[in-house]
Design an enzyme around this catalytic site. Structure first.
Site: not given
Ligand code: G3H
Ligand code: ZN
Length: 288
Positions: A80-81, A217
């Site tokens: 992720d990111h 989300g």
């Molecule tokens: O990459 C992680 C998500 O976009 C999580 O976002 O913490 O708002 O559920 P959130």
């Molecule tokens: Zn994210």
């Protein structure tokens, strides 16, 4: 076993979304897997740079692989990111199924350059590794917020432009795109975030022609998810809500049993709390 690409494109055909949930520890990994397994739906485990530094890049790759093989189960791992080519390379070399190149804070040109470099590396890896890119700033931290994160703007002109998105996809060859459509990382205290811009989801999905990923989300309503998924979102990311569930459950367990010293006992409620949240989300994302 289906590849992640097949799984995502199948979700697109069925107009459902694959759930993506972040972990910082093995308890959350088990909670997420148990939830997915109980519903028999595929699932993606996400680890940001900070999360994978804590768990261990190779360890998390092996842990997910071990579950996939032991249970013959479609569970996938996403970096992720990721903000640099070196860290993308590290994840691809460790065996991750997908990577997210987060160039949202860069200029359009710099974002294209970094993303393209990562796409080229993924394609040359000899494995099917999906590359997702970010276009539009949506904040960076999965935490409880008192206000919308600094730098995030929800007005129409600040959301991802469908024409720019198409150009970006053509220039980079990415597999999936994470747009800014009124979403942001983290969740407002109280648990209700502003509504998503569904019309913009639709426009970006149509202009790019590739699966879209909804980040941030946590805090979005079921109705928002329903409409976003119907209009082109094929993966939904959740982190803050599961972090909160884990933290609160472990806190309660320790308050109730202050003398308990066995981690597998006082952490178990945390795992079960994650499982409960994830199961609820997965039902929704998969239209069950
Ligand atoms: O990459 C992680 C998500 O976009 C999580 O976002 O913490 O708002 O559920 P959130
Ligand atoms: Zn994210």
């Amino acid at each position: 076993m289906k590849t992640l690409k097949q799984t995502v494109w199948e979700a697109r055909e069925k107009k459902v979304a694959v759930g993506h949930f972040n972990i910082s520890n093995l308890e959350a990994l088990w909670g997420i897997f148990r939830a997915a397994q109980s519903l028999n739906v595929p699932v993606i485990i996400g680890v940001s740079e900070g999360e994978r530094d804590f768990v261990g890049v190779k360890l998390v790759a092996n842990a997910v692989k071990s579950i996939r093989e032991e249970f013959d189960y479609p569970i996938y791992l996403n970096a992720d990111h990721t903000y640099s080519f070196d860290r993308v390379k590290e994840a691809i070399d460790a065996g991750f199924d997908s990577v997210i190149v987060d160039g949202a804070k860069l200029s359009f040109e710099e974002n294209v350059k970094l993303t393209k470099q990562c796409v080229d590396y993924a394609r040359a890896s000899g494995r099917e590794v999906l590359v997702e890119a970010e276009l539009g700033y949506i904040g960076q931290s999965s935490k409880v917020l008192d206000e919308i994160p600094e730098g995030v703007m929800l007005d129409e002109s600040s959301l991802t432009d469908p024409v720019k998105a198409k150009e970006f996809v053509e220039l980079t060859g990415v597999d999936m795109l994470a747009p800014a459509v009124g979403n942001f990382h983290g969740m407002l205290r109280g648990g209700v975030d502003p509504k998503l811009n569904i019309e913009r989801v639709k426009q970006v999905a149509e202009s790019t022609g590739i699966p879209l990923v909804l980040h941030g989300g946590s805090g979005n309503s079921e109705d928002d998810f329903k409409q976003a998924i119907a209009n082109g979102i094929n993966i939904v990311h959740i982190n803050t809500e599961i972090r909160l569930a884990f933290r609160d459950a472990v806190k309660k367990a320790l308050q109730e049993n202050p003398d308990e010293v066995a981690p597998y006992k006082f952490l178990k409620p945390g795992m079960l709390a994650v499982q409960e949240v994830v199961e609820k989300k997965l039902r929704f994302f998969n239209n069950l």
